[in-house]
Design an enzyme around this catalytic site. Structure first.
Site, mmCIF file in Angstrom:
data_model
loop_
_atom_site.group_PDB
_atom_site.id
_atom_site.type_symbol
_atom_site.label_atom_id
_atom_site.label_comp_id
_atom_site.label_asym_id
_atom_site.label_seq_id
_atom_site.Cartn_x
_atom_site.Cartn_y
_atom_site.Cartn_z
ATOM 1 N N CYS A 77 2.709 -5.278 -2.979
ATOM 2 C CA CYS A 77 1.323 -4.795 -2.966
ATOM 3 C C CYS A 77 0.866 -4.454 -4.391
ATOM 4 O O CYS A 77 0.812 -5.331 -5.243
ATOM 5 C CB CYS A 77 1.172 -3.633 -1.990
ATOM 6 S SG CYS A 77 -0.554 -3.230 -1.607
ATOM 7 N N HIS A 175 2.800 -6.347 2.969
ATOM 8 C CA HIS A 175 3.885 -5.364 3.087
ATOM 9 C C HIS A 175 4.969 -5.918 4.015
ATOM 10 O O HIS A 175 4.855 -5.768 5.231
ATOM 11 C CB HIS A 175 3.337 -4.050 3.655
ATOM 12 C CG HIS A 175 2.504 -3.298 2.684
ATOM 13 N ND1 HIS A 175 3.044 -2.433 1.757
ATOM 14 C CD2 HIS A 175 1.171 -3.294 2.469
ATOM 15 C CE1 HIS A 175 2.074 -1.920 1.022
ATOM 16 N NE2 HIS A 175 0.924 -2.435 1.425
ATOM 17 N N GLU A 177 7.770 -4.712 4.594
ATOM 18 C CA GLU A 177 8.408 -3.581 5.291
ATOM 19 C C GLU A 177 7.603 -3.124 6.503
ATOM 20 O O GLU A 177 8.103 -2.370 7.339
ATOM 21 C CB GLU A 177 8.641 -2.409 4.313
ATOM 22 C CG GLU A 177 7.425 -1.581 3.970
ATOM 23 C CD GLU A 177 6.466 -2.173 2.939
ATOM 24 O OE1 GLU A 177 5.529 -1.455 2.548
ATOM 25 O OE2 GLU A 177 6.634 -3.349 2.530
#
Length: 193
Positions: A77, A175, A177
């Site tokens: 990001c 993202h 994650e």
């Protein structure tokens, strides 16, 4: 394997740490230059505002260290955006790893782009086993322009680089994650690079 997440005060560190824990890796949070240099892999995270994040990097001297790293480095990001030449956010000079400008989305679209969007034109081992037009989770108001270092594209009003690669440096706008099973696969692929 020693995985270090650069800890410079920018956002999404805990969720990244948990994502790697689910993959069986205990990632170390560190701002220690020697520890970062000694890592097998490095994550350069970021949630926040570009100019204040760069200020934190300069104050810690990490702005000089990150571009010199030789092991695989993954910017996530804002981390990816700070690896570019310049960002319109706060008129910020970046680390200059990726030869590309970061621009603000126009007023014709809802900003930030928040939620799920597809990635395509996948061109790296980072995306092994990931299908074209797979959905990833994004939250951002600025984007890296399409360029020769693009390894994935996303369309939101315009096509932009949702992932970049140069030498040992990788960056993703989305993202991983927070992108479920496919995002975890990308993090796993990064560990194998």
């Amino acid at each position: 394997m020693k995985l270090v997440i650069i800890n410079y005060g920018a956002g999404n560190i805990k969720s990244i740490q948990f994502a790697f824990k689910r993959l069986g890796i205990n990632a170390v949070l560190s701002d220690n230059v020697d520890e970062i240099k000694a890592a097998d892999k490095v994550i350069f995270p970021g949630v926040g505002e570009a100019s204040s994040a760069m200020k934190m990097l300069r104050e810690s001297g990490l702005d000089k260290i990150i571009p010199t790293l030789k092991q695989p480095v993954l910017g996530i990001c804002l981390g990816m955006q700070l690896m570019c030449n310049h960002s319109e956010e706060g008129n910020t000079k970046g680390l200059g790893i990726f030869d590309v400008e970061v621009k603000k989305f126009s007023k014709t679209v809802k900003v930030p782009q928040m939620g799920w969007n597809v990635i395509y034109n996948l061109e790296s081992k980072l995306f092994s086993g990931i299908k074209e037009k797979e959905f990833m989770y994004l939250v951002h108001s600025f984007y890296a322009e399409e360029c020769k270092e693009s390894i994935a594209t996303t369309d939101y009003e315009i096509e932009y680089a949702s992932a970049l690669k140069k030498d040992n440096f990788y960056g993703v706008q989305f993202h991983p994650e927070k992108s479920g099973v496919e995002g975890a696969k990308i993090l796993s692929n990064f560990l194998k690079l």
